[in-house]
Design a protein around this motif. Structure first.
Motif, PDB file in Angstrom:
ATOM      1  N   THR A   6      27.177  15.560   0.576  1.00 52.63           N
ATOM      2  CA  THR A   6      28.517  16.115   0.750  1.00 52.63           C
ATOM      3  C   THR A   6      29.084  15.841   2.134  1.00 52.63           C
ATOM      4  O   THR A   6      30.236  16.089   2.395  1.00 52.63           O
ATOM      5  N   ASN A   7      28.262  15.335   3.047  1.00 55.09           N
ATOM      6  CA  ASN A   7      28.704  15.021   4.387  1.00 55.09           C
ATOM      7  C   ASN A   7      28.194  13.642   4.808  1.00 55.09           C
ATOM      8  O   ASN A   7      27.380  13.526   5.699  1.00 55.09           O
ATOM      9  N   PRO A   8      28.670  12.586   4.141  1.00 59.79           N
ATOM     10  CA  PRO A   8      28.203  11.252   4.522  1.00 59.79           C
ATOM     11  C   PRO A   8      28.736  10.879   5.897  1.00 59.79           C
ATOM     12  O   PRO A   8      29.717  11.438   6.353  1.00 59.79           O
ATOM     13  N   ARG A  33      44.651  14.786  -0.730  1.00 62.33           N
ATOM     14  CA  ARG A  33      44.169  13.989   0.397  1.00 62.33           C
ATOM     15  C   ARG A  33      43.893  12.547  -0.033  1.00 62.33           C
ATOM     16  O   ARG A  33      43.697  12.269  -1.208  1.00 62.33           O
ATOM     17  N   VAL A  34      43.846  11.663   0.952  1.00 62.29           N
ATOM     18  CA  VAL A  34      43.559  10.256   0.666  1.00 62.29           C
ATOM     19  C   VAL A  34      42.229   9.821   1.265  1.00 62.29           C
ATOM     20  O   VAL A  34      41.850   8.670   1.145  1.00 62.29           O
ATOM     21  N   PRO A  39      37.168  15.597   2.949  1.00 63.71           N
ATOM     22  CA  PRO A  39      38.183  15.451   4.007  1.00 63.71           C
ATOM     23  C   PRO A  39      37.536  15.409   5.385  1.00 63.71           C
ATOM     24  O   PRO A  39      36.396  15.838   5.567  1.00 63.71           O
ATOM     25  N   LEU A  40      38.272  14.897   6.329  1.00 65.26           N
ATOM     26  CA  LEU A  40      37.813  14.936   7.720  1.00 65.26           C
ATOM     27  C   LEU A  40      37.987  16.367   8.225  1.00 65.26           C
ATOM     28  O   LEU A  40      38.928  17.065   7.845  1.00 65.26           O
ATOM     29  N   PRO A  41      37.086  16.816   9.101  1.00 64.27           N
ATOM     30  CA  PRO A  41      37.209  18.183   9.611  1.00 64.27           C
ATOM     31  C   PRO A  41      38.414  18.351  10.532  1.00 64.27           C
ATOM     32  O   PRO A  41      38.972  17.375  11.035  1.00 64.27           O
TER      33      PRO A  41
END
Length: 99
Positions: A6-8, A33-34, A39-41
């Motif tokens: 979940t956090n690559p 989101r794209v 998403p980015l934090p």
């Protein structure tokens, strides 16, 4: 920051370029989101320049296969655009974003 499913350590922007016109469409998540798969934090910022430490370089192929499975598309349906990679400074890690 630990790398998990979940956090690559990288993200993707997915687009479709129509084969017979100049039409370009971006895939958006249900949240609008794209950036995939997550998403980015908050506080993420695009870096103008970034020297890649060779010991930490990550090849995107395994993560692209994982993204295909998440999106339920065949691996041949997504490819990485050669030469397009941006670096984003996030809290705790610098993340490459591939197109």
């Amino acid at each position: 920051m630990e790398t998990t499913a979940t956090n690559p350590p990288l993200r993707f922007v997915i687009h479709h370029l129509h084969p017979t016109s100049a039409r370009l469409r971006f895939l958006k998540s249900p949240a609008g989101r794209v950036i995939f798969p997550t998403p980015l934090p908050a506080l993420s910022e695009l870096l103008e320049e970034y020297d890649i430490p060779s010991a930490t370089a990550t090849h995107p192929a395994p993560f692209l296969r994982q993204l295909c499975a998440t999106l339920q598309v065949e691996p041949h349906e997504l490819t990485i655009v050669n030469g397009f990679r941006l670096w984003v400074d996030t809290p705790g890690v610098t993340v490459p974003v591939y197109w």
